[in-house]
Design a protein around this motif. Structure first.
Motif, PDB file in Angstrom:
ATOM      1  N   ASP A  76       0.828  -1.356  -0.303  1.00  0.00           N
ATOM      2  CA  ASP A  76       0.249   0.062  -0.619  1.00  0.00           C
ATOM      3  C   ASP A  76       0.565   1.069   0.054  1.00  0.00           C
ATOM      4  N   ARG A  77       2.636   1.193   0.190  1.00  0.00           N
ATOM      5  CA  ARG A  77       3.076   2.306  -0.013  1.00  0.00           C
ATOM      6  C   ARG A  77       3.583   1.923  -1.274  1.00  0.00           C
ATOM      7  N   SER A  78       2.722   1.989  -2.133  1.00  0.00           N
ATOM      8  CA  SER A  78       2.872   2.626  -4.261  1.00  0.00           C
ATOM      9  C   SER A  78       4.064   1.320  -4.674  1.00  0.00           C
ATOM     10  N   ALA A  79       4.099   0.125  -4.099  1.00  0.00           N
ATOM     11  CA  ALA A  79       4.520  -1.238  -4.269  1.00  0.00           C
ATOM     12  C   ALA A  79       4.527  -1.661  -4.914  1.00  0.00           C
ATOM     13  N   LEU A  80       4.525  -2.870  -6.482  1.00  0.00           N
ATOM     14  CA  LEU A  80       4.399  -4.115  -6.837  1.00  0.00           C
ATOM     15  C   LEU A  80       5.195  -5.078  -7.046  1.00  0.00           C
ATOM     16  N   PHE A  81       5.234  -5.618  -5.966  1.00  0.00           N
ATOM     17  CA  PHE A  81       6.659  -6.799  -5.723  1.00  0.00           C
ATOM     18  C   PHE A  81       5.608  -8.159  -6.989  1.00  0.00           C
ATOM     19  N   ASP A  82       7.316  -8.764  -7.782  1.00  0.00           N
ATOM     20  CA  ASP A  82       6.644  -9.763  -8.286  1.00  0.00           C
ATOM     21  C   ASP A  82       7.673 -11.126  -7.370  1.00  0.00           C
ATOM     22  N   LEU A  83       7.042 -12.078  -6.751  1.00  0.00           N
ATOM     23  CA  LEU A  83       7.701 -13.381  -5.698  1.00  0.00           C
ATOM     24  C   LEU A  83       7.264 -14.437  -5.960  1.00  0.00           C
ATOM     25  N   ASP A  84       8.841 -15.090  -5.977  1.00  0.00           N
ATOM     26  CA  ASP A  84       8.848 -16.632  -6.682  1.00  0.00           C
ATOM     27  C   ASP A  84       7.496 -17.211  -5.539  1.00  0.00           C
ATOM     28  N   ALA A  85       6.637 -17.937  -5.725  1.00  0.00           N
ATOM     29  CA  ALA A  85       5.273 -18.700  -5.472  1.00  0.00           C
ATOM     30  C   ALA A  85       5.734 -19.813  -4.506  1.00  0.00           C
ATOM     31  N   GLY A  86       6.690 -20.327  -4.722  1.00  0.00           N
ATOM     32  CA  GLY A  86       7.737 -21.547  -3.574  1.00  0.00           C
ATOM     33  C   GLY A  86       8.427 -21.033  -2.525  1.00  0.00           C
ATOM     34  N   THR A  87       9.546 -19.802  -3.071  1.00  0.00           N
ATOM     35  CA  THR A  87      10.271 -19.623  -1.987  1.00  0.00           C
ATOM     36  C   THR A  87       9.499 -18.159  -1.287  1.00  0.00           C
ATOM     37  N   LEU A  88       8.601 -17.447  -1.503  1.00  0.00           N
ATOM     38  CA  LEU A  88       8.220 -15.705  -1.487  1.00  0.00           C
ATOM     39  C   LEU A  88       9.078 -15.243  -1.729  1.00  0.00           C
ATOM     40  N   ALA A  89      10.735 -15.817  -2.180  1.00  0.00           N
ATOM     41  CA  ALA A  89      11.768 -14.053  -2.458  1.00  0.00           C
ATOM     42  C   ALA A  89      11.023 -13.931  -3.387  1.00  0.00           C
ATOM     43  N   PRO A  90      11.595 -12.005  -3.410  1.00  0.00           N
ATOM     44  CA  PRO A  90      11.111 -10.490  -4.325  1.00  0.00           C
ATOM     45  C   PRO A  90      11.658 -11.449  -4.886  1.00  0.00           C
ATOM     46  N   VAL A  93      10.544  -5.720  -8.173  1.00  0.00           N
ATOM     47  CA  VAL A  93       9.752  -4.154  -7.967  1.00  0.00           C
ATOM     48  C   VAL A  93       9.682  -3.262  -8.502  1.00  0.00           C
ATOM     49  N   VAL A  94       8.148  -2.877  -9.207  1.00  0.00           N
ATOM     50  CA  VAL A  94       7.835  -1.321  -9.781  1.00  0.00           C
ATOM     51  C   VAL A  94       7.307  -0.789  -8.731  1.00  0.00           C
ATOM     52  N   PRO A  95       7.624   1.130  -8.849  1.00  0.00           N
ATOM     53  CA  PRO A  95       6.568   1.985  -8.038  1.00  0.00           C
ATOM     54  C   PRO A  95       5.749   2.005  -9.300  1.00  0.00           C
ATOM     55  N   LEU A  96       4.885   2.220  -8.506  1.00  0.00           N
ATOM     56  CA  LEU A  96       3.504   2.822  -9.182  1.00  0.00           C
ATOM     57  C   LEU A  96       2.930   3.953  -8.995  1.00  0.00           C
ATOM     58  N   ALA A  97       2.306   4.948  -9.857  1.00  0.00           N
ATOM     59  CA  ALA A  97       1.689   5.975  -8.828  1.00  0.00           C
ATOM     60  C   ALA A  97       0.528   6.343  -9.823  1.00  0.00           C
ATOM     61  N   ASP A  98      -0.110   7.711  -9.764  1.00  0.00           N
ATOM     62  CA  ASP A  98      -1.463   8.102 -10.035  1.00  0.00           C
ATOM     63  C   ASP A  98      -0.808   8.721 -11.805  1.00  0.00           C
ATOM     64  N   ASP A  99      -1.763   9.955 -12.202  1.00  0.00           N
ATOM     65  CA  ASP A  99      -2.206  10.056 -13.317  1.00  0.00           C
ATOM     66  C   ASP A  99      -0.747  11.687 -13.322  1.00  0.00           C
ATOM     67  N   ASP A 100      -0.862  12.405 -12.077  1.00  0.00           N
ATOM     68  CA  ASP A 100       0.519  12.908 -11.929  1.00  0.00           C
ATOM     69  C   ASP A 100       1.879  12.573 -11.019  1.00  0.00           C
ATOM     70  N   GLY A 101       1.805  11.135 -11.492  1.00  0.00           N
ATOM     71  CA  GLY A 101       3.469  11.183 -10.719  1.00  0.00           C
ATOM     72  C   GLY A 101       3.179  10.528  -9.327  1.00  0.00           C
ATOM     73  N   THR A 102       1.988  11.390  -8.460  1.00  0.00           N
ATOM     74  CA  THR A 102       1.916  10.685  -6.673  1.00  0.00           C
ATOM     75  C   THR A 102       1.643   9.108  -6.526  1.00  0.00           C
ATOM     76  N   ALA A 103       2.224   8.986  -5.695  1.00  0.00           N
ATOM     77  CA  ALA A 103       2.262   7.289  -5.087  1.00  0.00           C
ATOM     78  C   ALA A 103       0.251   7.178  -5.081  1.00  0.00           C
ATOM     79  N   LEU A 104       0.430   6.167  -4.442  1.00  0.00           N
ATOM     80  CA  LEU A 104      -1.039   5.716  -4.376  1.00  0.00           C
ATOM     81  C   LEU A 104      -1.290   5.403  -3.213  1.00  0.00           C
ATOM     82  N   ASP A 105      -1.978   5.181  -2.642  1.00  0.00           N
ATOM     83  CA  ASP A 105      -2.990   3.849  -1.288  1.00  0.00           C
ATOM     84  C   ASP A 105      -3.601   2.723  -1.650  1.00  0.00           C
TER      85      ASP A 105
END
Length: 339
Positions: A76-90, A93-105
């Motif tokens: 919820d701090r505007s980051a999207l991770f991909d994790l290994d389904a078996g180990t959970l290891a990241p 990671v990519v940041p997300l933002a709205d149209d103005d470049g502001t971080a999301l909740d």
């Protein structure tokens, strides 16, 4: 919802080689039962208070299974991770933002059939579509009444917490955490969007869901037969979290999109729900808690996804949002749920 406590992050590589691990004999199925419908296989704290590529791995609010079988995990701090389904290891990671470049909740997550990510933010609220690389592609229209006051009747930090795609991929459903102003306390709205021939989503029916007293809805997931797994959650200082898992059925529920306020009108049929388990009744499996909890296994559980089937049960993965708080834990829970 988030507590704004800050914690200095602790870099660790432990997660890279750590699997979800059971605390107890694997063949002791009886000892893992939470209820006749739900059992817990194992839990993992491997990602708690870790970082990946300079990003804190926590504040996790949603999970989704990607097309390649990996896990997408939303902070919820505007980051999207991909994790290994078996180990959970990241793995990225990519940041997300709205149209103005502001971080999301950012709170709710769906991986669509083309691999793009549908992400809710409860700030406005909104539903936006992103590429796998985090590029903003589209925004879905949101009915005015569901917008945060004063634009609408939703309360701040109480809007689109959950998001799921119903079987067939034509209907997207969000869960609001708390009631709109003017609606009866304890009745939350589940709005839907219908996919158009050109692949966009447009607002469609809304349904009314009866939430237990003092609780909210942080997550919802569609089952293969079109019903819903619904998480209900609350927190009491000095006591801890309440987390309940329900099976809900939209069939026969009234479309409330044309009803301004929900205040017990005759003829309005609510979504029917059946308790599957109160997670406080699960065995603790040796878990520990840093703050009072009715069961040390519990924390601020906020994310949920269905990862597969095991005989007559669904395999369900939950995750807790640690709120970047030293007394809370990022914890994954592996459940088997018979519906």
């Amino acid at each position: 919802m988030r507590l704004r406590n800050l914690l200095a992050t602790v870099t660790a590589g432990l997660a890279a080689a750590t699997c979800l691990s059971a605390a107890g004999p694997a063949d002791a199925a009886e000892s893992h039962a939470c209820s006749p419908s739900v059992s817990i296989d194992r839990f993992s704290d491997a990602l708690d208070k870790t970082t990946y590529d300079g990003t804190f791995v926590g504040n996790l609010s949603a999970l989704a299974v990607d097309r390649d079988g990996s896990l997408a995990a939303l902070s919820d701090r505007s980051a999207l991770f991909d994790l290994d389904a078996g180990t959970l290891a990241p793995e990225s990671v990519v940041p997300l933002a709205d149209d103005d470049g502001t971080a999301l909740d950012s709170e709710g997550l769906v991986v669509d059939r083309d691999g793009t990510r549908l992400v809710t933010s409860e700030t406005e609220p909104s539903v936006r579509r992103y590429s796998r690389a985090g590029r903003l592609l589209d925004s879905l229209p949101v009915p005015d009444a569901l917008r945060v006051s004063p634009a609408g009747r939703a309360q701040p930090n109480g809007t689109f917490e959950g998001l799921t795609l119903l079987p067939g991929g034509r209907t997207l459903l969000a869960s609001t955490e708390y009631a709109l102003s003017g609606d009866s306390i304890g009745i939350v709205r589940f709005p839907t969007w219908r996919r158009t021939p050109d692949g966009h989503f447009r607002p469609a029916a809304q349904y009314a869901y009866p939430v237990d007293s003092g609780l909210g809805v942080p997550e919802v997931q569609a089952t293969p037969d079109g019903r819903l797994l619904v998480l209900e959650r609350g927190f009491t200082p000095g006591v801890g979290n309440t987390v309940r898992l329900y099976l809900a059925d939209l069939r026969h529920a009234t479309d409330t999109s044309g009803i301004d306020t929900l205040t017990g009108q005759p003829g309005v049929r609510l979504i029917r729900k059946t308790l599957l388990a109160d997670l406080a009744t699960c065995p603790s499996l040796g878990a520990t808690a840093r703050q009072p909890q009715p069961n040390p296994l519990l924390d601020n559980i906020e994310g949920m996804t269905i990862t597969g089937r095991a005989k007559d049960r669904l395999k369900v993965l939950l995750v807790s949002d640690d709120n970047h708080n030293p007394v809370q834990t990022t914890r994954f829970y592996s459940l088997r749920v018979r519906i």
